[in-house]
Enzyme design. Structure first.
Site, PDB file in Angstrom:
ATOM      1  N   SER A 113       0.813  -1.212   0.000  1.00 17.57           N
ATOM      2  CA  SER A 113       0.000   0.000   0.000  1.00 17.57           C
ATOM      3  C   SER A 113       0.851   1.268   0.000  1.00 17.57           C
ATOM      4  O   SER A 113       1.648   1.463  -0.896  1.00 17.57           O
ATOM      5  CB  SER A 113      -0.962  -0.045   1.199  1.00 17.57           C
ATOM      6  OG  SER A 113      -1.846   1.027   1.142  1.00 17.57           O
ATOM      7  N   HIS A 114       0.703   2.082   1.029  1.00 20.64           N
ATOM      8  CA  HIS A 114       1.359   3.383   1.089  1.00 20.64           C
ATOM      9  C   HIS A 114       2.730   3.318   1.731  1.00 20.64           C
ATOM     10  O   HIS A 114       3.384   4.344   1.882  1.00 20.64           O
ATOM     11  CB  HIS A 114       0.476   4.328   1.904  1.00 20.64           C
ATOM     12  CG  HIS A 114       0.068   3.686   3.190  1.00 20.64           C
ATOM     13  ND1 HIS A 114      -0.922   2.726   3.247  1.00 20.64           N
ATOM     14  CD2 HIS A 114       0.573   3.785   4.433  1.00 20.64           C
ATOM     15  CE1 HIS A 114      -1.032   2.283   4.490  1.00 20.64           C
ATOM     16  NE2 HIS A 114      -0.140   2.916   5.230  1.00 20.64           N
ATOM     17  N   ASP A 278      -2.489   6.551  -3.402  1.00 19.10           N
ATOM     18  CA  ASP A 278      -1.323   5.951  -2.742  1.00 19.10           C
ATOM     19  C   ASP A 278      -0.666   4.869  -3.600  1.00 19.10           C
ATOM     20  O   ASP A 278      -0.986   4.728  -4.785  1.00 19.10           O
ATOM     21  CB  ASP A 278      -1.739   5.382  -1.376  1.00 19.10           C
ATOM     22  CG  ASP A 278      -2.560   4.103  -1.507  1.00 19.10           C
ATOM     23  OD1 ASP A 278      -3.294   3.984  -2.504  1.00 19.10           O
ATOM     24  OD2 ASP A 278      -2.468   3.229  -0.623  1.00 19.10           O
ATOM     25  N   ASP A 280      -0.891   1.625  -4.072  1.00 21.67           N
ATOM     26  CA  ASP A 280      -1.722   0.698  -4.846  1.00 21.67           C
ATOM     27  C   ASP A 280      -3.036   1.339  -5.287  1.00 21.67           C
ATOM     28  O   ASP A 280      -3.955   0.635  -5.729  1.00 21.67           O
ATOM     29  CB  ASP A 280      -1.986  -0.590  -4.054  1.00 21.67           C
ATOM     30  CG  ASP A 280      -2.647  -0.327  -2.713  1.00 21.67           C
ATOM     31  OD1 ASP A 280      -2.515   0.788  -2.182  1.00 21.67           O
ATOM     32  OD2 ASP A 280      -3.304  -1.246  -2.190  1.00 21.67           O
ATOM     33  N   ASP A 282      -5.601   2.659  -3.851  1.00 25.39           N
ATOM     34  CA  ASP A 282      -6.908   2.496  -3.219  1.00 25.39           C
ATOM     35  C   ASP A 282      -7.236   3.643  -2.263  1.00 25.39           C
ATOM     36  O   ASP A 282      -8.387   3.806  -1.858  1.00 25.39           O
ATOM     37  CB  ASP A 282      -7.049   1.123  -2.527  1.00 25.39           C
ATOM     38  CG  ASP A 282      -6.011   0.885  -1.455  1.00 25.39           C
ATOM     39  OD1 ASP A 282      -5.076   1.707  -1.323  1.00 25.39           O
ATOM     40  OD2 ASP A 282      -6.123  -0.132  -0.747  1.00 25.39           O
ATOM     41  N   ARG A 283      -6.239   4.445  -1.895  1.00 24.70           N
ATOM     42  CA  ARG A 283      -6.507   5.612  -1.041  1.00 24.70           C
ATOM     43  C   ARG A 283      -6.645   6.862  -1.892  1.00 24.70           C
ATOM     44  O   ARG A 283      -6.160   6.904  -3.016  1.00 24.70           O
ATOM     45  CB  ARG A 283      -5.359   5.840  -0.063  1.00 24.70           C
ATOM     46  CG  ARG A 283      -5.215   4.745   0.935  1.00 24.70           C
ATOM     47  CD  ARG A 283      -4.179   5.108   1.971  1.00 24.70           C
ATOM     48  NE  ARG A 283      -4.195   4.068   3.004  1.00 24.70           N
ATOM     49  CZ  ARG A 283      -3.668   4.189   4.199  1.00 24.70           C
ATOM     50  NH1 ARG A 283      -3.054   5.318   4.530  1.00 24.70           N
ATOM     51  NH2 ARG A 283      -3.733   3.202   5.082  1.00 24.70           N
ATOM     52  N   LYS A 377     -11.494  -0.314  -1.259  1.00 22.41           N
ATOM     53  CA  LYS A 377     -11.588   1.130  -1.380  1.00 22.41           C
ATOM     54  C   LYS A 377     -10.952   1.496  -2.712  1.00 22.41           C
ATOM     55  O   LYS A 377     -10.170   0.729  -3.261  1.00 22.41           O
ATOM     56  CB  LYS A 377     -10.915   1.825  -0.210  1.00 22.41           C
ATOM     57  CG  LYS A 377      -9.473   1.466   0.015  1.00 22.41           C
ATOM     58  CD  LYS A 377      -8.996   2.089   1.311  1.00 22.41           C
ATOM     59  CE  LYS A 377      -7.586   1.677   1.633  1.00 22.41           C
ATOM     60  NZ  LYS A 377      -7.495   0.901   2.865  1.00 22.41           N
TER      61      LYS A 377
END
Ligand code: G1P
Ligand code: ZN
Length: 548
Positions: A113-114, A278, A280, A282-283, A377
């Site tokens: 992710s982030h 972010d 990937d 999703d944010r 998300k």
């Protein structure tokens, strides 16, 4: 094709956290480490034979090597076909969309992710089930148990890497591999939800946007949709090339890490609309000119205005938010006469509600927003939603939010992260806080000449209303008279030491009081949080390391 059975021994600590298994790249590079986890996953999917697996990641360092290993293992474990994003790339929401559209059995996402990437950064792997959503806890726990007993894994005996950079079909033994355009299915889904004509007209009328993809996987999606399909001028998407180390940046779209975007959105010459996603994708972060939207407010504003957007024209079945997310969405749900669900932290808890059509929109304070269009998300989805609202109403981001506050009241909100605490100290802090809980209800604290009284103090537990599963100890809550809240929990996504998250929220109905700076509006609660939990004394730290 020859299949090798390789003898192996369990590694400690292969338990997936809030969102998959995340470790340092160097941990994943140990011989057998990734293989053990993937075999444990496949072993918990007994009916995988002949099925379709989706595979892709955020392009961080080790992504390409891991894709090759997983393809060889999927072939050796009987999968019928694999759909791989070109270059090994697929954003998290795109994996979810592809699983659903192609009725795949499941998908593997390679992402932390982030978290920062590169040889010294983090790597991660997560599994999504056939509804397109994160594996539920029952499954992640079964995978973990399997990792603790594993003795061998199966892998195709081939040194020849699969060409993942060219669209088309390959085979690996019996398994068919299709290299797909990572953007196509996702873009089609976005077209089915949003008013592309209105958004095209918004750009054509001269409005400007800045989308910071933070050198992560969101770039190709944003370029194709914003600059390609919607006619936004070239250069609307910045940092749009995915890089293995994210250009050395921390691809977390929040005011602490997206400082370049915040600066670019300041002043009269700034674009109308700013956004970021972010690692990937999703944010999401949403900004107007000189105006930052909190994710909790974002969810509430989208919910209140949902029927202005084609995909949600018929209204919402319900809203769901994670427990630490502010109660702004609850007030909207009340006004709309629909339920608002409060779930533990982590997108996986929304899956059952979305599947059962009890919730249409979901959100987390951690810059996560989404809907029933996928089971993750979705950063670009949220950004397009805001774009569609601006195009449909002619209002700016700031004016949409200010109108919202006037109508529903404002929830001042902030999260303070205390990172890099030793696990022992963090555990001791939480244990002491939990031990204190029975004495806290009814306690009063002086604040700006008034008294703030705790009405309820508990450790959040959740019973899923659809499948009845119970999750305990999801965070300590202090609920004050008047609606203020403080929540304490430890992060489940870190790879070093522990991070204490302190969530602070205060409701203000009076429009004349809507112009304070969040940290000032929350000052009394910030002090109470330290008094009650003894954060400074437990951590020996002078203050939080990140404030969002
Ligand atoms: C964090 C966020 C949480 C989010 C998760 C995955 O988890 O707080 O809302 O779902 O990342 O993106 P945490 O580190 O707090 O466990
Ligand atoms: Zn992410």
């Amino acid at each position: 094709m020859n299949i090798l059975s390789i003898a192996t021994r369990p590694f400690v600590g292969q338990r997936p956290g809030t969102s998959g298994l995340r470790k340092k790249v160097t941990v994943f590079q140990q011989p057998h480490y990734l293989e053990n986890f993937v075999q444990a996953l496949f072993d918990t999917l007994p009916d995988r034979a002949g099925k379709t697996l989706v595979l892709g990641g955020d392009g961080r360092f080790h992504n390409r090597a891991a894709v090759q290993t997983i393809l060889r293992m999927a072939a050796a474990n009987g999968f019928g076909s694999a759909l791989v994003g070109r270059g090994g790339l697929l954003s998290t929401p795109a994996v979810s969309a592809v699983i659903r559209k192609r009725a795949a059995y499941g998908g593997i996402i390679l992402s932390a992710s982030h978290n920062p990437g590169g040889p010294d950064g983090d790597f991660g792997i997560k599994y999504n089930i056939s509804n397109g959503g994160p594996a539920p806890e029952k499954l992640t726990e079964a995978i973990y148990e399997r990792t603790q007993a594993i003795a061998e894994y199966r892998i195709a005996d081939t040194a020849e890497p699969v060409d993942i950079d060219t669209l088309g079909t390959h085979s690996l033994g019996e398994m068919r591999i299709e290299v797909i355009d990572p953007v196509a299915d996702y873009a089609e889904l976005m077209q089915s939800l949003f008013d592309f004509d209105a958004m095209r007209a918004w750009f054509a009328a001269g409005h400007r946007m800045r989308y910071d993809a933070m050198c992560a996987v969101g770039g190709p999606y944003a370029k194709a949709i914003l600059e390609g399909m919607l006619g936004a001028p070239a250069g609307t998407v910045v940092n749009g090339e995915p890089l293995e180390d994210f250009g050395g940046h921390h691809p977390d779209p929040n005011p602490a890490h997206a400082t370049e975007l915040i600066a670019a959105m300041s002043g009269a010459a700034a674009p109308d609309f700013g956004a970021a996603s972010d690692g990937d994708a999703d944010r999401n972060m949403i900004l107007g000119r000189d105006f930052v939207v909190t994710p909790s407010d974002s969810l509430a504003v989208l919910a209140a205005n949902a029927t202005r957007v084609p995909g949600y024209r018929d209204g919402l079945a319900g809203i769901a938010r994670s427990m630490p997310t502010s109660c702004a969405a609850d007030i909207v749900a009340q006004a709309l006469g629909i339920p608002c669900y409060e779930t533990p932290t982590g997108w996986k808890f929304f899956g059952t509600l979305l599947d059962a059509d009890r919730a249409t929109l979901c959100g987390e304070e951690s810059y996560g927003t989404g809907s029933n269009h996928v089971r993750e998300k979705d950063g670009l989805w949220a950004i397009l939603f805001w774009l569609n609202l601006q195009a449909a109403t002619g209002q700016s981001v700031e004016s949409l939010v200010r109108h919202h506050w006037t109508r529903f009241g404002r929830h001042y909100y902030s999260r303070h992260d205390w990172e890099g605490i030793s696990t022992e100290r963090a555990d001791a802090l939480m244990a002491a806080l939990r031990a204190k809980l029975p004495s806290l209800a009814g306690a009063e604290f002086p604040a700006a000449g008034k008294a703030l009284r705790i009405e309820q103090a508990d450790d959040f537990a959740y019973t899923d209303p659809v499948d009845g599963s119970v999750s305990q100890r999801q965070g300590v809550r202090l609920l004050f008279a008047g609606g203020s809240r403080i929540v304490f929990r430890l992060s489940g996504t870190g790879t070093e030491g522990a991070t204490l998250r302190v969530y602070l929220e205060r409701y203000e109905a009076d429009p004349l009081q809507h112009d304070q700076a969040a940290q000032e509006a929350l000052a009394a609660l910030i002090e109470i949080a330290d008094t009650v939990a003894g954060i400074r004394s437990h951590t020996a730290m002078p203050g939080p390391t990140v404030i969002t």
